[in-house]
Write a protein that holds these residues in place. Structure first.
Motif, PDB file in Angstrom:
ATOM      1  N   TRP A  89       0.553  -1.042   0.092  1.00  0.00           N
ATOM      2  CA  TRP A  89      -0.263   0.580  -0.058  1.00  0.00           C
ATOM      3  C   TRP A  89       0.735   0.713  -0.234  1.00  0.00           C
ATOM      4  O   TRP A  89       0.850   2.614   0.517  1.00  0.00           O
ATOM      5  N   ASP A  90       2.316   1.554  -0.519  1.00  0.00           N
ATOM      6  CA  ASP A  90       2.703   2.122  -0.642  1.00  0.00           C
ATOM      7  C   ASP A  90       1.756   3.366  -1.083  1.00  0.00           C
ATOM      8  O   ASP A  90       1.945   3.111  -2.351  1.00  0.00           O
ATOM      9  N   ASP A  91       2.446   4.636  -1.134  1.00  0.00           N
ATOM     10  CA  ASP A  91       1.735   5.256  -1.491  1.00  0.00           C
ATOM     11  C   ASP A  91       2.838   6.039  -3.292  1.00  0.00           C
ATOM     12  O   ASP A  91       3.529   6.673  -2.614  1.00  0.00           O
ATOM     13  N   LEU A  92       2.351   5.995  -4.540  1.00  0.00           N
ATOM     14  CA  LEU A  92       2.952   6.048  -5.437  1.00  0.00           C
ATOM     15  C   LEU A  92       2.073   7.584  -5.826  1.00  0.00           C
ATOM     16  O   LEU A  92       3.118   7.781  -6.852  1.00  0.00           O
ATOM     17  N   TYR A  93       1.824   8.435  -5.198  1.00  0.00           N
ATOM     18  CA  TYR A  93       1.910  10.204  -5.307  1.00  0.00           C
ATOM     19  C   TYR A  93       3.736  10.470  -6.032  1.00  0.00           C
ATOM     20  O   TYR A  93       3.744  11.082  -6.759  1.00  0.00           O
ATOM     21  N   ARG A  94       4.637  10.246  -4.843  1.00  0.00           N
ATOM     22  CA  ARG A  94       5.447  10.632  -5.192  1.00  0.00           C
ATOM     23  C   ARG A  94       6.539  10.416  -5.915  1.00  0.00           C
ATOM     24  O   ARG A  94       6.982  11.453  -6.579  1.00  0.00           O
ATOM     25  N   GLY A  95       6.052   9.279  -6.925  1.00  0.00           N
ATOM     26  CA  GLY A  95       6.363   8.162  -7.737  1.00  0.00           C
ATOM     27  C   GLY A  95       6.021   9.439  -9.289  1.00  0.00           C
ATOM     28  O   GLY A  95       6.770   9.305 -10.444  1.00  0.00           O
ATOM     29  N   ILE A  96       5.315  10.106  -9.390  1.00  0.00           N
ATOM     30  CA  ILE A  96       3.868  10.177 -10.241  1.00  0.00           C
ATOM     31  C   ILE A  96       4.427  11.612 -10.508  1.00  0.00           C
ATOM     32  O   ILE A  96       3.769  12.867 -11.727  1.00  0.00           O
ATOM     33  N   ALA A  97       4.386  12.417  -9.641  1.00  0.00           N
ATOM     34  CA  ALA A  97       4.523  13.891  -9.381  1.00  0.00           C
ATOM     35  C   ALA A  97       6.338  13.884  -9.423  1.00  0.00           C
ATOM     36  O   ALA A  97       6.545  15.671  -9.275  1.00  0.00           O
ATOM     37  N   GLY A  98       6.972  12.975  -9.793  1.00  0.00           N
ATOM     38  CA  GLY A  98       8.363  13.632 -10.064  1.00  0.00           C
ATOM     39  C   GLY A  98       9.424  13.669  -8.653  1.00  0.00           C
ATOM     40  O   GLY A  98      10.457  14.040  -8.597  1.00  0.00           O
ATOM     41  N   GLY A  99       8.943  12.662  -7.221  1.00  0.00           N
ATOM     42  CA  GLY A  99       9.594  12.483  -6.673  1.00  0.00           C
ATOM     43  C   GLY A  99       9.983  11.382  -6.436  1.00  0.00           C
ATOM     44  O   GLY A  99      10.080  10.556  -7.330  1.00  0.00           O
ATOM     45  N   ASP A 100      11.393  11.556  -5.433  1.00  0.00           N
ATOM     46  CA  ASP A 100      12.439  10.472  -5.613  1.00  0.00           C
ATOM     47  C   ASP A 100      11.061   9.128  -4.702  1.00  0.00           C
ATOM     48  O   ASP A 100      10.143   9.159  -4.517  1.00  0.00           O
TER      49      ASP A 100
END
Length: 100
Positions: A89-100
């Motif tokens: 249940w990782d938060d996928l937001y950082r991956g799509i928003a350009g975060g690491d």
């Protein structure tokens, strides 16, 4: 009709928590709005802002059909879909928003 990207997504309040299913043409913007509680409603009330699942579509009709179908699914099916693709249940937001 011109094709464009649309996204069906599932947000959660926490691992195993409250779920929200939505559709958007701008996933980064829409999830940011949920996270910032920019719009009053369900996700603000239940603190739902963790992006745990999404699908991309190039046809609006198919995206809307998929969103409606997922909304009708029972909770166990939604959880199984999330855990098959995102077992922690990782938060996928950082991956799509350009975060690491």
């Amino acid at each position: 009709m011109r094709s464009r990207n649309l996204y069906v997504y599932i947000l959660a309040s926490k691992i195993g928590g409250t779920l929200y299913v939505g559709v958007t043409n701008d996933l980064v913007r829409r999830v940011a709005e949920h996270r910032l509680k920019a719009v009053e409603g369900f996700t603000e009330k239940y603190d739902v802002g963790r992006l745990v699942y999404f699908e991309q579509f190039d046809d609006p009709e198919n995206a809307i059909k998929r969103e409606k179908r997922l909304k009708k699914w029972n909770r166990a099916w939604k959880i199984r879909l999330i855990e098959e693709n995102n077992p922690n249940w990782d938060d996928l937001y950082r991956g799509i928003a350009g975060g690491d």
